[in-house]
Every structure is written in C-alpha cells, then in structure tokens.
Motif scaffolding. Structure first.
Motif, PDB file in Angstrom:
ATOM      1  N   GLN A  34      12.637  19.004  -8.752  1.00 30.36           N
ATOM      2  CA  GLN A  34      12.438  19.507 -10.110  1.00 30.36           C
ATOM      3  C   GLN A  34      13.380  18.773 -11.060  1.00 30.36           C
ATOM      4  O   GLN A  34      14.249  17.991 -10.642  1.00 30.36           O
ATOM      5  N   ALA A  65       9.542  30.591  -8.827  1.00 29.53           N
ATOM      6  CA  ALA A  65       8.076  30.561  -8.735  1.00 29.53           C
ATOM      7  C   ALA A  65       7.423  31.197  -9.950  1.00 29.53           C
ATOM      8  O   ALA A  65       6.320  30.791 -10.353  1.00 29.53           O
ATOM      9  N   GLU A  66       8.089  32.180 -10.555  1.00 25.29           N
ATOM     10  CA  GLU A  66       7.495  32.888 -11.692  1.00 25.29           C
ATOM     11  C   GLU A  66       7.228  31.957 -12.865  1.00 25.29           C
ATOM     12  O   GLU A  66       6.262  32.139 -13.608  1.00 25.29           O
ATOM     13  N   SER A  67       8.105  30.963 -13.037  1.00 23.62           N
ATOM     14  CA  SER A  67       7.966  30.075 -14.202  1.00 23.62           C
ATOM     15  C   SER A  67       7.403  28.706 -13.852  1.00 23.62           C
ATOM     16  O   SER A  67       7.189  27.881 -14.739  1.00 23.62           O
ATOM     17  N   ALA A  68       7.176  28.452 -12.574  1.00 21.30           N
ATOM     18  CA  ALA A  68       6.677  27.135 -12.161  1.00 21.30           C
ATOM     19  C   ALA A  68       5.155  27.117 -12.213  1.00 21.30           C
ATOM     20  O   ALA A  68       4.485  28.142 -12.088  1.00 21.30           O
ATOM     21  N   ALA A  69       4.608  25.905 -12.364  1.00 22.02           N
ATOM     22  CA  ALA A  69       3.149  25.736 -12.385  1.00 22.02           C
ATOM     23  C   ALA A  69       2.681  25.254 -11.015  1.00 22.02           C
ATOM     24  O   ALA A  69       3.452  24.659 -10.267  1.00 22.02           O
ATOM     25  N   PRO A  70       1.414  25.522 -10.690  1.00 18.35           N
ATOM     26  CA  PRO A  70       0.884  24.992  -9.426  1.00 18.35           C
ATOM     27  C   PRO A  70       0.965  23.459  -9.449  1.00 18.35           C
ATOM     28  O   PRO A  70       0.830  22.847 -10.514  1.00 18.35           O
ATOM     29  N   ARG A  73       4.639  26.130  -7.819  1.00 19.90           N
ATOM     30  CA  ARG A  73       4.779  27.577  -7.649  1.00 19.90           C
ATOM     31  C   ARG A  73       4.519  27.984  -6.200  1.00 19.90           C
ATOM     32  O   ARG A  73       5.289  28.737  -5.599  1.00 19.90           O
ATOM     33  N   TYR A  76       7.425  27.109  -3.905  1.00 20.00           N
ATOM     34  CA  TYR A  76       8.537  28.055  -4.012  1.00 20.00           C
ATOM     35  C   TYR A  76       8.191  29.389  -3.339  1.00 20.00           C
ATOM     36  O   TYR A  76       9.034  30.032  -2.710  1.00 20.00           O
ATOM     37  N   GLN A  77       6.958  29.822  -3.496  1.00 18.43           N
ATOM     38  CA  GLN A  77       6.557  31.085  -2.874  1.00 18.43           C
ATOM     39  C   GLN A  77       6.606  31.002  -1.351  1.00 18.43           C
ATOM     40  O   GLN A  77       7.041  31.939  -0.675  1.00 18.43           O
ATOM     41  N   ALA A 104      -3.829  29.140  -6.936  1.00 19.04           N
ATOM     42  CA  ALA A 104      -2.721  28.418  -6.317  1.00 19.04           C
ATOM     43  C   ALA A 104      -3.058  27.997  -4.899  1.00 19.04           C
ATOM     44  O   ALA A 104      -2.664  26.919  -4.436  1.00 19.04           O
TER      45      ALA A 104
END
Length: 653
Positions: A34, A65-70, A73, A76-77, A104
């Motif tokens: 990132q 993960a809440e703020s990341a885009a596929p 995300r 991170y999940q 996702a």
C-alpha cells in the motif's frame, strides 16, 4: 521432552492453531503493498503479527479492509480472518470470511480462493465441526500448489481424527508425506500416522497387514512393535524392512515406536497405568440428576425401560448415591417445545446433570438453545454439521453407526464389492446411505442395491433382481445331453461380480430373505448385518434360517459375562416381559448412568474407551458417544461369538 509428549504437543499445535512456529499455508507471507497512511497502518499490523499479538493485528487488518477497494479489501479480510483464528477466535474469523462476498469474491485470484477454502476448513475444525471441514475440502485444489495440497491433507487428517475415524486419518497423512520436503516435518507426519493407527486393535492390524502399500506397512510395523520382545526387535525390524522395501519409515520414528508403541483401548483395561482423570460429575450423595424420559404416549414403554435401568444402576452403585428426579418428557407429534419446557424446568429445579431427552425432536430442540446450562447426556443423536453446543453429549442406539461398523467389518475381512438388500422407507434409506458412504470411504464398491417391502410375504422378486438370477430356458437345457460335460449350460445363473451382501432387516424379514439368497445360488456369498436381525434372545428353532449371517450387537446381548451381569439378572427377574422387549434399552440406561462419571476422561482424548454394556464407548470431538460392537455369527440358529472377537474387535473408528 519425551516422544509421546512431542507427539501430543504437535497435535495440540495443529488443532489449537495458536502457537506453532510454522505458519499454516492459509496465512500469506505479506499483505498487499500500500501507499501513504494505508502503508503505515499495514506495517503496524505486520509488526503486531510478528510480535504474536494476533488479536490486535486482526483488528488492524479489519479496519484497513473497511476503507480499501477490491481486490485489496479481500486480501485484508483474508488476513484478518487468519489472524482471528490464530488468536483463538474462530467465530470472528468466520464472520470476517463471510464478509468476503460478491463482488469482492469475484476479484480473488486463484491463490486467494485456495486460501479462503483452507481457512474455512480450519475454522470448522476450530469450531469442532469436522464434517463441515471435510465438505469444504471436497473440491480439488490446484495440482501445482504443493503447499496447499499438503495443508489440505493435514486438515482432512485432523477432521478424521476429531471424528474418531483413525484409519482415514492415517491414510490422509500417508498421502500427505510425498508433498513434504522438510525432514522434521516428515518425521512429525510419520509419528502422527502411528498415533492415529494406535487406536486400532491388534485384531484390525492383523486383518490389514497383508496389504503391501505404505499404510499396510505402518500397520504391520505397529503390530510387531506391540507384540515383540526387546531382544527380538532388531531381527523383526530387519525382516519387516525386507518385506517392505522402500517403505518411507525413518529410523528415529521406528526406534521411538518400539520404545513406546501406542495401544488401542488402553484406558478400557484394568491394567492401565496411573489414575484416571477426575470426573466432571461426582456421583456422590446429594448430587442432583434430572432424568427426562417419555413416560406417557407412544414411547412410554421405552421410557419406562430406560428409567428402570438407570435407577437400578444408581441404586446398585451406592446406597448413598445421587438424587435422581424423573420428568415426563413425552414428545408426541414432534412436540419439541414441550420437551424444551420440561428441560428448562429441570434446570430451574437445580439439576446438576440432565440425562435425556429420548425423542429426536427433543434433542434437536436443545440445539436451538443459546447455551446448554448444565452438562446434558441426550439419549439420541441428530445430524448437525455445525457441531453440538458445549455441555451437550449425544448417546443412543444409532442404526447408522451399526451400518458403518458392518461396512468396516466386511472390509477388514477382505470384502470389496457389495450388494445391499434394504427395506423400503426412511429407515432403509438411512441404512443404505450409512453403509454405502463408509464402505466407499474405505475403498470398497457398492455394486448394486435392491429394496424390499418389509411387510411383504413374498421376497422372491427383489432377491432375484439383486442377484440378477436367470433360469436357462428349457429348450436350451434340452440340448445338454448332446454337449460335452464341460460345455453344458447351468440350470440357472446369477451375477458373479460381488463378494458380500449387506442385509438390513428385522428378524421376521431376515428369516425369509436369507433362505432365498441361498436358494438363488448365493449361499456362498457372505452376508453382513446389524443387530436388527437378532431378536436379542436365543430362538434357535426360528433363527436356523439365519445361519452364516455375521452381525454386530452389544455385550449385554451377546456375552454371558459382562461388567453388569448381576444388574442384568436383576432387571430380568424384576420384569421378564419388559426385559425381553426392551433389553437393549436397558443396556443404554445402565451405560447412561455410568457414563456420567466417565465423560471427562473420554473427553480428554479420542483414544480413551469405556467398556460399557451397549458396547465399547468413546467420545468424538463433536460430543457424540460411539459404540463399538461385539461380532457374532449364526450357527445352528444360535449367535456364536468367536473367542477372537471378545476383545474390542476391528476398531476402525
């Protein structure tokens, strides 16, 4: 650390998922790269992970993960789920995996899809749901991904161990070994193979040791280690090496095996060393037990038999034993709510242990509770892939368990191609599925099956169809006199592609079906059955037609001498008619009482056993009590138990 301690430490690491140095495949080496603040936060999460603070690391990845885009995300999940699991929170791990959803899910690459599946299986094991883990692992993994293949084999082995299917667990570890390259990992895997096989009796090892594959070699080696003297061990090992040239067994593993060979059912013998672990429930004076049984309605007879046996066992145990309060928990027409109300009343009345209910609907109702407030021994079992709630144990006379053991017995005796003769209806379907699934798991083939109407008076047609029996037309037989003897046609033919028949039947039907099998030229095909073919009391005049059938039943029924012989005689004297009708339920009631003081010992290890009246009892990771049966054969109308079968015979579970 001793060899035994090392084995159990390794197993504990694998199951607990909380402290092993080597990361499971399902945890990637690094999270996705990132930039900016996200990169700082990701490095913080990595640092927490390296420090072993898995819970805070999982929280950080979940927040990222809440703020990341596929597709970041999803990455991170996946990492958060893996760390929740390592942190001992499988429920949170499961919830995090569930969040990896469409769209996702569509962005996951092949490696991430594989990691997700392996994580799902590990979570299921952590939640003590081994059947769910096996279901997740059914679909094949990428053939090129050796690490994933190795972890999948390990997870399957752990699932089978948790279920008590030790032979399957050993087989999965044998399949795993070629996927390993590290010497220490290979030796650990071999020790785990022997730990699983250690649950097999000597009888089972002898039956299987003719096999020349790697698994058969391990079985024979274990049998030798159990039965050879220290002085003769080197020669026996040398002879074994010659018979199994190229077997992968490593010398340190072999040496440790002969120093301390694992033995089946050691806890069930009087010669075991050391005291048993403390029981979870002390059957001392003043302890309160609630007995929930149907004492009215259609199951009143069964409930009364269980009540009488349980109370007789409690009375015989000690004059100042526990207080037993009996509740009527009838479940007419599936009245699960009524059974649940009785259960909750027993809890309010101060019960410290509850035995029952008997009806399946009542047992299902217990699964709906947020928690089972006191230890409960249900007297039936239900299918539930998610596992049972804590404090709930399931113990019953499962016909499916008996069908699976019939499959194991036949396979141990070298049978590989089966015909099934099953009654129409729900009970027959359950028996068909249980036998077939287990026989196929072991490597056998169900060649064909045929159902019959259990209330019929003529079974010729289904038996003929099963055997593919055909009479030779008379016009062809007439030509026999003109042909050389070796070319003459038989009067009739039947199929020749099978080596056994599994018969699911009650005594009346079995007494008609067995003679028909013989009449239609299948007299030399072995027939295996469950306890249902036997009326539980000697009737040689009626049972002569069953001669040759091999079946499993409980010690209470088949053996003249058992641990509770005097109690059996007392129940017979007290109510001869009820004893004749409900004798197997009497055994269940007697065992239910004595199990209260044994559950903790059984829970400590799947290798522990209790020599009960209904069978040799063990407890799996899902809270189910399994019964190992005694095996008998009908000879001149009597159920004869071979002397070799008196110890726990052929344990594959």
């Amino acid at each position: 650390m001793s060899v035994t301690q090392h084995i159990f430490f390794a197993a504990a690491c694998a199951l607990a998922l909380t402290g092993c140095a080597q990361l499971p495949y399902s945890v990637p080496a690094k999270p996705a790269p990132q930039q900016g603040q996200a990169a700082v936060d990701a490095r913080q999460a990595e640092a927490l992970e390296r420090q072993g603070d898995f819970t805070r690391a999982a929280q950080e990845y979940a927040r990222l993960a809440e703020s990341a885009a596929p597709p970041v995300r999803a990455e991170y999940q996946l990492r958060a789920a893996a760390l929740w699991l390592r942190g001992g929170a499988p429920d949170r791990a499961q919830a995090m995996l569930a969040a990896v959803s469409v769209p996702a899910l569509d962005t996951l690459n092949a490696a991430q899809v594989t990691r997700k599946r392996l994580l799902e299986a590990r979570i299921a094991l952590a939640q003590r749901a081994p059947q769910q883990a096996l279901k997740v692992l059914q679909a094949p993994l990428p053939a090129h991904d050796v690490a994933a293949q190795a972890e999948a084999e390990l997870l399957r082995a752990e699932a089978f161990d948790m279920m008590g299917n030790y032979l399957d667990a050993a087989r999965e570890r044998v399949l795993r070994e070629p996927l390993l390259s590290d010497g220490i990992a290979i030796e650990d895997n071999q020790r785990a193979i022997l730990r699983s096989l250690g649950a097999l009796s000597d009888h089972a090892l002898q039956e299987l040791r003719t096999s020349t594959d790697a698994l058969g070699g391990w079985m024979e080696l274990l049998f030798i280690a159990r039965n050879v003297s220290a002085a003769d061990a080197p020669r026996q090992i040398g002879d074994w090496r010659q018979r199994y040239t190229g077997h992968p067994a490593r010398e340190p593993v072999v040496a440790a095996l002969f120093a301390n060979p694992p033995r089946a059912s050691a806890a069930a013998t009087t010669a075991q060393a050391g005291p048993a672990p403390a029981a979870p429930f002390d059957l001392a004076q003043g302890k309160r037990i609630a007995l929930l049984l149907p004492l009215s309605g259609t199951l009143a007879g069964a409930g009364g038999a269980l009540r009488d046996a349980f109370l007789s066992a409690a009375h015989a145990d000690s004059a100042g034993g526990p207080q037993v309060r009996v509740y009527d928990a009838a479940a007419e027409q599936g009245d699960a709510a009524g059974v649940l109300a009785v259960y909750q009343q027993a809890v309010r009345d101060g019960a410290q242990f509850i035995v029952g209910p008997l009806h399946k609907e009542g047992v299902k109702a217990l699964f709906s509770l947020a928690s089972v407030p006191v230890p409960t021994l249900a007297l039936n079992s239900v299918d539930n892939a998610g596992g049972a709630p804590a404090n709930l144990y399931q113990f019953g006379l499962s016909p499916e368990d008996e069908a699976r053991q019939a499959a194991e017995r036949a396979w141990l005796e070298g049978k590989r191609q089966a015909l099934l003769l099953i009654p129409q209806g729900e009970w027959g379907e359950r028996m068909h599925h249980a036998f077939s699934a287990r026989f196929r798991e072991l490597g056998g083939t169900v060649t064909d099956s045929q159902s019959y109407a259990p209330g019929a008076t003529d079974f010729r047609e289904p038996v003929q169809r099963l055997l593919q029996y055909k009479e030779t037309p008379k016009e062809l037989l007439a030509q026999n006199s003109k042909l050389p003897r070796e070319k003459r046609l038989p009067k009739a033919t039947r199929r020749e592609d099978v080596d056994m028949i599994f018969l699911a039947a009650q005594p009346a039907a079995a007494r008609q079906l067995r003679p028909l099998l013989q009449f239609y030229h299948a007299d030399n095909v072995p027939v295996y059955a469950t306890s249902h073919v036997y009326g539980a009391r000697p009737e040689p005049d009626k049972d002569e037609d069953l001669d040759g059938i091999v079946f499993g039943d409980m010690p209470w029924v088949l053996l003249e001498t058992t641990g509770q012989q005097s109690l059996r005689a007392a129940l017979l004297d007290q109510a001869p008619a009820a004893f004749a009708q409900y004798t197997r339920l009497h055994a269940l009631g007697v065992d239910a009482y004595h199990l209260l003081a044994e559950l903790e010992r059984l829970r400590q290890s799947p290798d522990e056993r209790f020599a009960g009246e209904s069978g040799t009892l063990s407890l799996d990771g899902a809270g189910r009590i399994h019964r190992r049966l005694v095996w008998a054969r009908f000879v001149r109308g009597e159920a004869v138990v071979p002397e070799a079968a008196l110890p726990a015979a052929g344990t594959l579970r």
